[in-house]
Enzyme design. Structure first.
Site, mmCIF file in Angstrom:
data_model
loop_
_atom_site.group_PDB
_atom_site.id
_atom_site.type_symbol
_atom_site.label_atom_id
_atom_site.label_comp_id
_atom_site.label_asym_id
_atom_site.label_seq_id
_atom_site.Cartn_x
_atom_site.Cartn_y
_atom_site.Cartn_z
ATOM 1 N N TYR A 159 56.292 -37.778 3.376
ATOM 2 C CA TYR A 159 56.411 -37.454 1.955
ATOM 3 C C TYR A 159 55.131 -36.751 1.592
ATOM 4 O O TYR A 159 54.900 -35.879 0.684
ATOM 5 C CB TYR A 159 57.214 -38.163 1.099
ATOM 6 C CG TYR A 159 58.615 -38.521 1.250
ATOM 7 C CD1 TYR A 159 59.297 -38.061 2.444
ATOM 8 C CD2 TYR A 159 59.114 -39.312 0.411
ATOM 9 C CE1 TYR A 159 60.420 -38.508 2.401
ATOM 10 C CE2 TYR A 159 60.287 -39.585 0.515
ATOM 11 C CZ TYR A 159 61.281 -39.251 1.654
ATOM 12 O OH TYR A 159 62.553 -39.512 1.584
ATOM 13 N N LYS A 209 60.684 -48.104 13.586
ATOM 14 C CA LYS A 209 61.443 -47.321 14.563
ATOM 15 C C LYS A 209 60.270 -47.115 15.571
ATOM 16 O O LYS A 209 60.278 -45.879 16.052
ATOM 17 C CB LYS A 209 61.893 -45.855 13.879
ATOM 18 C CG LYS A 209 62.748 -44.924 14.652
ATOM 19 C CD LYS A 209 63.985 -45.410 14.823
ATOM 20 C CE LYS A 209 64.878 -44.619 15.845
ATOM 21 N NZ LYS A 209 66.149 -45.034 16.237
ATOM 22 N N ASP A 241 67.701 -47.859 12.061
ATOM 23 C CA ASP A 241 68.912 -47.755 12.394
ATOM 24 C C ASP A 241 69.854 -48.791 12.145
ATOM 25 O O ASP A 241 71.023 -48.779 11.926
ATOM 26 C CB ASP A 241 69.323 -46.786 13.544
ATOM 27 C CG ASP A 241 68.550 -47.119 14.817
ATOM 28 O OD1 ASP A 241 67.441 -47.797 14.639
ATOM 29 O OD2 ASP A 241 68.743 -46.686 15.745
ATOM 30 N N ASP A 265 63.368 -44.945 0.970
ATOM 31 C CA ASP A 265 64.078 -43.886 0.114
ATOM 32 C C ASP A 265 65.566 -44.194 0.402
ATOM 33 O O ASP A 265 66.222 -44.335 -0.457
ATOM 34 C CB ASP A 265 63.361 -42.402 0.231
ATOM 35 C CG ASP A 265 63.903 -41.633 -0.822
ATOM 36 O OD1 ASP A 265 64.727 -42.046 -1.619
ATOM 37 O OD2 ASP A 265 63.946 -40.527 -0.774
ATOM 38 N N ASP A 269 68.839 -46.591 -1.322
ATOM 39 C CA ASP A 269 69.990 -45.957 -1.922
ATOM 40 C C ASP A 269 71.412 -46.588 -1.358
ATOM 41 O O ASP A 269 72.259 -46.682 -2.067
ATOM 42 C CB ASP A 269 70.174 -44.426 -1.517
ATOM 43 C CG ASP A 269 69.763 -43.863 -3.121
ATOM 44 O OD1 ASP A 269 68.785 -44.108 -3.631
ATOM 45 O OD2 ASP A 269 70.002 -42.468 -3.072
#
Ligand code: NAD
Length: 381
Positions: A159, A209, A241, A265, A269
């Site tokens: 980001y 990851k 994942d 992020d 959610d």
């Protein structure tokens, strides 16, 4: 909500606090109004004064001042002891009315995170056993309740990396975005996560990851180095994942989770999803010198202006400010308890009641009023 260890308490002799209040866009003003009601009651009940400094931030600021994060808002935030921010942003279609670089996240949110280096984002994902009916998961999956804190690195990674757009040699439009971390950035968020974990269950899930991303290889190296300083904390390394699945299958195995910016992020959610609503997701964004507090969710344009949004996320963000910025740990616990009591009395806003006829649906205002009523009845410690 159990209390988190207070890591950001300012000098407790300072009893006059300046608070920047930025309601934001969409449902922001509606949920902020309820949070301010709670804040005013906290002021009334305690030996503190709050000077509330209102400021425009986000799309509303762009339309009124031509900038999503105008200079006068920056000045107010610079002066503030803490910043409370509502969600910002417009619907996909509406956002086309704003130039790409002034759109609320790029024009306001990321610049504010950068300005105050609020690198540590705490996102509680909390649902007690008694409220399992709010969740889309089966009660046996909720077990004794979900009580997770996701610690998200907030000012690095994809980001904040360099971006390039253009036309390549084949005449095709292309985009390049950079995922960058240095070891200092990783180390500082790791210390937050370990300290938090030390004060809780002492089990820290490290989300990465590293089978694909070099950034995760460095992330994990630093994790191992920092872990040596916290021998009481057990680290469990897990691929991002796999976590997406395990959050649905067995969320109760998680306590503190630490992750880089984009993973946080998305997974937070998902955290809102397993609770039953993003309206249950407050957050604290902490830097070494400044902190701001905001719901994890967006401006929910689909329900804006209807007095049906859940203000829990905004009021919970106020509770986190009381604890982390002002050291008001007991009163913060009272605010959490007041909200839980409203739920256990059988009330909630539309997001959590539409599937369950045993819950009485109330409006945003009514939820705020009930929280105020509960808090007023609580003894001041
Ligand atoms: P959203 O988080 O606004 O909404 C997703 C869903 O959750 C919607 O159905 C919405 O009604 C519901 N929801 C969210 N908060 C709720 C609440 N308090 N009570 C009840 N229901 C709630 O996500 P989106 O629709 O993808 O994004 C809308 C805008 O918000 C976009 O412009 C996006 O860029 C922005 N956004 C801002 C922030 C921020 O300010 N930090 C974060 C995420 C998204």
């Amino acid at each position: 909500m159990p209390c988190l260890p207070s890591i950001q308490a300012t000098d407790k002799r300072l009893k006059n606090y300046k608070i920047a209040i930025m309601p934001g866009d969409g449902i922001g003003p509606e949920i902020m109004q309820e949070a301010v009601k709670v804040l005013k009651l906290v002021e009334e009940r305690n030996d503190v004064t709050f000077e509330l400094m209102h400021a425009l931030f986000g799309a509303c600021a762009y339309f009124e001042k031509g900038e999503a994060f105008p200079q006068e808002t920056k000045d107010i935030c610079d002066q503030a002891d803490a910043i409370v921010k509502g969600p910002i942003g417009l619907s996909h279609e509406e956002s086309k009315k704003i130039p790409v670089d002034e759109q609320p996240e790029r024009g306001a949110l990321l610049p504010m995170r950068r300005r105050y280096n609020t690198y540590a984002n705490y996102r509680p994902v909390f649902l007690p056993k008694g409220l399992a009916h709010f969740s889309p998961l089966k009660p046996q999956v909720i077990g004794e309740g979900i009580d997770i804190i996701m610690v998200r690195e907030l000012v690095g990674g994809l980001y904040f990396g360099e971006k390039e757009v253009g036309v390549n040699e084949q005449g095709l439009r292309y985009v390049k975005e950079t995922l960058e971390y240095d070891e200092a950035q990783i180390r500082q968020i790791m210390h937050h996560a370990f300290k938090l974990s030390s004060g809780r269950k002492k089990v820290l899930h490290n989300i990465h990851k590293s089978n694909v991303l070099k950034s995760s290889v460095l992330w994990n190296e630093i994790m191992e180095e920092v872990a040596v300083e916290y021998p009481d904390v057990k680290v469990i390394n897990i691929l991002v994942d796999a976590v997406a699945t395990l959050l649905c299958l067995k969320p109760t195995q998680f306590d503190v989770m630490v992750m880089e910016n984009m993973f946080g992020d998305i997974l937070s959610d998902q955290g809102g999803g397993i609770l039953g609503s993003l309206g249950l997701m407050p957050s604290a964004c902490l830097g070494d010198d400044k902190a701001y507090y905001e719901p994890s969710h967006g401006s929910a344009p689909d329900i804006a202006g209807q007095n049906i949004a859940n203000p829990y996320s905004m009021i919970g963000s106020i509770a986190m400010m009381l604890e982390y910025s002002f050291g008001m740990v007991d009163e913060a616990a009272n605010v959490w308890a007041a909200m839980q009591e409203v739920f256990t009395d059988g009330y909630s806003t539309a997001d959590l009641s539409k599937l369950d006829s045993s819950v009485t649906m109330i409006s945003t205002n009514e939820f705020g009023d009930k929280v105020v009523g509960k808090l007023r009845a609580m003894p001041i410690v």
